[in-house]
Design a protein around this motif. Structure first.
Motif, PDB file in Angstrom:
ATOM      1  N   ALA A   1       5.014   3.922   3.683  1.00  0.00           N
ATOM      2  CA  ALA A   1       5.029   2.567   3.124  1.00  0.00           C
ATOM      3  C   ALA A   1       6.276   2.365   2.262  1.00  0.00           C
ATOM      4  CB  ALA A   1       3.754   2.323   2.317  1.00  0.00           C
TER       5      ALA A   1
ATOM      6  N   THR B   1       0.316  12.992  -4.900  1.00  0.00           N
ATOM      7  CA  THR B   1      -1.088  13.230  -4.520  1.00  0.00           C
ATOM      8  C   THR B   1      -1.314  13.090  -3.010  1.00  0.00           C
ATOM      9  OG1 THR B   1      -1.532  10.909  -5.029  1.00  0.00           O
ATOM     10  CG2 THR B   1      -2.085  12.525  -6.746  1.00  0.00           C
ATOM     11  N   LEU B   2      -0.252  12.844  -2.264  1.00  0.00           N
ATOM     12  CA  LEU B   2      -0.430  12.675  -0.806  1.00  0.00           C
ATOM     13  C   LEU B   2      -0.787  14.007  -0.148  1.00  0.00           C
ATOM     14  CD1 LEU B   2       2.548  10.497   0.473  1.00  0.00           C
ATOM     15  CD2 LEU B   2       0.120   9.896   0.459  1.00  0.00           C
TER      16      LEU B   2
HETATM   17  P1  NAD Z   1      -2.448   4.555   5.209  1.00  0.00           P
HETATM   18  O1  NAD Z   1      -2.241   3.361   4.392  1.00  0.00           O
HETATM   19  O2  NAD Z   1      -3.703   4.660   5.993  1.00  0.00           O
HETATM   20  O3  NAD Z   1      -2.305   5.843   4.293  1.00  0.00           O
HETATM   21  C1  NAD Z   1      -2.421   7.133   4.874  1.00  0.00           C
HETATM   22  C2  NAD Z   1      -3.472   7.976   4.151  1.00  0.00           C
HETATM   23  O4  NAD Z   1      -2.994   8.328   2.860  1.00  0.00           O
HETATM   24  C3  NAD Z   1      -4.799   7.244   3.924  1.00  0.00           C
HETATM   25  O5  NAD Z   1      -5.832   8.173   4.101  1.00  0.00           O
HETATM   26  C4  NAD Z   1      -4.722   6.846   2.447  1.00  0.00           C
HETATM   27  O6  NAD Z   1      -5.991   6.719   1.869  1.00  0.00           O
HETATM   28  C5  NAD Z   1      -3.947   7.983   1.867  1.00  0.00           C
HETATM   29  N1  NAD Z   1      -3.165   7.689   0.672  1.00  0.00           N
HETATM   30  C6  NAD Z   1      -2.334   6.634   0.464  1.00  0.00           C
HETATM   31  N2  NAD Z   1      -1.661   6.802  -0.662  1.00  0.00           N
HETATM   32  C7  NAD Z   1      -2.071   7.958  -1.212  1.00  0.00           C
HETATM   33  C8  NAD Z   1      -1.700   8.673  -2.376  1.00  0.00           C
HETATM   34  N3  NAD Z   1      -0.716   8.261  -3.169  1.00  0.00           N
HETATM   35  N4  NAD Z   1      -2.336   9.828  -2.648  1.00  0.00           N
HETATM   36  C9  NAD Z   1      -3.296  10.299  -1.796  1.00  0.00           C
HETATM   37  N5  NAD Z   1      -3.670   9.692  -0.675  1.00  0.00           N
HETATM   38  C10 NAD Z   1      -3.042   8.529  -0.381  1.00  0.00           C
HETATM   39  O7  NAD Z   1      -1.269   4.755   6.265  1.00  0.00           O
HETATM   40  P2  NAD Z   1       0.330   4.724   6.150  1.00  0.00           P
HETATM   41  O8  NAD Z   1       0.771   5.900   6.930  1.00  0.00           O
HETATM   42  O9  NAD Z   1       0.796   4.511   4.782  1.00  0.00           O
HETATM   43  O10 NAD Z   1       0.662   3.398   6.967  1.00  0.00           O
HETATM   44  C11 NAD Z   1       0.273   3.239   8.323  1.00  0.00           C
HETATM   45  C12 NAD Z   1       0.076   1.770   8.569  1.00  0.00           C
HETATM   46  O11 NAD Z   1       1.310   1.098   8.318  1.00  0.00           O
HETATM   47  C13 NAD Z   1      -0.312   1.451   9.996  1.00  0.00           C
HETATM   48  O12 NAD Z   1      -1.332   0.504   9.959  1.00  0.00           O
HETATM   49  C14 NAD Z   1       0.951   0.853  10.600  1.00  0.00           C
HETATM   50  O13 NAD Z   1       0.676  -0.075  11.607  1.00  0.00           O
HETATM   51  C15 NAD Z   1       1.569   0.193   9.384  1.00  0.00           C
HETATM   52  N6  NAD Z   1       3.025   0.021   9.458  1.00  0.00           N
HETATM   53  C16 NAD Z   1       3.520  -1.187   9.150  1.00  0.00           C
HETATM   54  C17 NAD Z   1       4.882  -1.398   9.163  1.00  0.00           C
HETATM   55  C18 NAD Z   1       5.438  -2.733   8.749  1.00  0.00           C
HETATM   56  O14 NAD Z   1       6.646  -2.934   8.857  1.00  0.00           O
HETATM   57  N7  NAD Z   1       4.616  -3.628   8.262  1.00  0.00           N
HETATM   58  C19 NAD Z   1       5.766  -0.353   9.464  1.00  0.00           C
HETATM   59  C20 NAD Z   1       5.220   0.889   9.780  1.00  0.00           C
HETATM   60  C21 NAD Z   1       3.838   1.076   9.763  1.00  0.00           C
END
Ligand code: NAD
Ligand code: GLY
Length: 350
Positions: A133, A172-173
């Motif tokens: 993100a 925390t990730l």
């Molecule tokens: P996500 O938001 O599901 O986060 C991934 C995992 O990490 C989840 O289990 C979440 O609960 C956990 N998490 C998040 N932050 C945390 C933290 N700081 N500490 C501990 N755990 C944490 O997924 P993602 O990989 O961030 O994003 C994937 C999504 O983004 C998809 O839906 C994809 O389609 C979208 N996306 C959008 C764009 C865009 O330009 N809008 C670009 C790429 C991806």
């Protein structure tokens, strides 16, 4: 802290640094006539960071309400979206108020689409908490939800008013989720930046987070400034994604997005080498950086199955799919590929 200014249909700053969460209140309050902020988050992120964001907002004199949904892609759907719109209406947010997306790409995409839709558009702040993100989804204004027929099929281009990336939240990730984000970082350097590529090869997972996120955001800023609505240059950001989406779909989404994109980048690079688009040195460099990050460079699926799944990708246009293929590190070509040649292209890269 670093600041990157994005110029698009709405212009805004992306702030990247340590300790930024506690400053979100004063920054939101400075944005105009804001009275109320709806924090949108999910069940994993909210317990970690919700209290500090809420305190910062209320210390700045802002009223808050929270919409928290179950973590995961499965929540990025029409039902959660409608519940969020109803929640905003029940809490009487106005167009002077704000939505704050606290989480990864799932939260950002969903909250952003709600911000684009509610009252025909209210301002929103992205507070990304995953590496993916931070470097990709929070910047550039693509917002979306998934439909039963496929991912991201309903959405809008709608830019945030501020992106605040507190790199401390990445601590925390889970390691796997961090690695998924690394695939997107690697994508940027293969597309645009040999120096960033060298830094990643040298430092592996212990790369300089603030500097690397800032560089990726600068690269994305340049792409968005050229092609906000994804009709040309922005297509390159799809490197590895068409085949990657095929891999995700074939695995029934057991293989994560980052892992699938990594394997997708390896496959298109090998195919590019087989077709004389890149030299062996480039092919080997792409495979090496993926291996350094512990990301896959192959998949177990057949070209025929990947081809069928990849065809449902929305980046298809008529009878052609635009595949992005590395020519050199920092230089990739858009290769319009007729649908009936795609299977053999993928086969060449397996
Ligand atoms: P996500 O938001 O599901 O986060 C991934 C995992 O990490 C989840 O289990 C979440 O609960 C956990 N998490 C998040 N932050 C945390 C933290 N700081 N500490 C501990 N755990 C944490 O997924 P993602 O990989 O961030 O994003 C994937 C999504 O983004 C998809 O839906 C994809 O389609 C979208 N996306 C959008 C764009 C865009 O330009 N809008 C670009 C790429 C991806
Ligand atoms: N994540 C691809 C884009 O923003 O265009």
């Amino acid at each position: 802290m670093n600041t990157v200014h994005v110029t698009a249909s709405r212009s805004y700053d992306v702030l990247i640094g340590s300790g930024l969460l506690s400053t979100v209140g004063q920054r939101a309050a400075a944005m105009g006539n804001v009275k109320k902020v709806c924090i949108v988050s999910e069940s994993t992120v909210w317990p970690l960071y919700g209290a500090s964001v809420r305190k910062s907002l209320s210390d700045a004199g802002l009223e808050t309400c929270e919409f928290i949904f179950p973590a995961g892609e499965k929540s990025k759907n029409g039902q959660t979206f409608l519940s969020l719109l109803n929640f905003l209406a029940e809490n009487r947010l106005t167009r002077a108020d704000l939505i704050l997306a606290l989480g990864g790409g799932v939260v950002g995409d969903l909250a952003g689409f709600a911000a684009a839709s509610f009252l025909r558009g209210i301002p929103f702040i992205q507070v990304p908490t995953t590496l993916l993100a931070a470097v990709d989804s929070s910047v550039g204004g693509k917002t979306a939800i998934d439909l039963p027929a496929g991912k991201n099929l309903a959405g809008a281009f709608y830019q945030p008013s501020l992106v605040l990336c507190d790199i401390d939240t990445l601590n925390t990730l889970p390691a796997e989720t961090f690695r998924d984000g690394c695939a997107e970082v690697i994508k940027y350097c293969i597309l645009y930046d040999p120096a960033l590529f060298a830094h990643l090869l040298e430092r592996g997972l212990s790369f300089d987070r603030e500097a690397v996120i800032t560089r990726c955001v600068e690269l994305k800023r340049d792409v968005v400034a050229q092609d906000e609505f994804d009709t040309g240059a922005r297509m390159r950001l799809n490197l590895g994604h068409t085949v990657g989406h095929g891999i995700e779909a074939q695995s029934n989404f057991e293989i994560s997005h980052g892992q699938a994109v990594a394997a997708g980048m390896a496959i298109v690079t090998r195919a590019g080498y087989a077709l004389g688009i890149c030299e062996q040195e480039t092919r080997d460099a792409v495979l090496s950086v993926l291996r350094v990050f512990g990301l896959p460079v192959a998949c177990k699926y057949r070209a025929e199955d990947l081809y069928r799944s990849a065809l449902s990708d929305k980046k298809r246009s008529g009878g052609t799919v635009n595949l992005i293929v590395p020519r050199r590190i920092g230089d990739c070509v858009i290769r319009p590929t007729p649908v009936d040649e795609m299977q053999s292209f993928i086969q060449a890269g397996l």
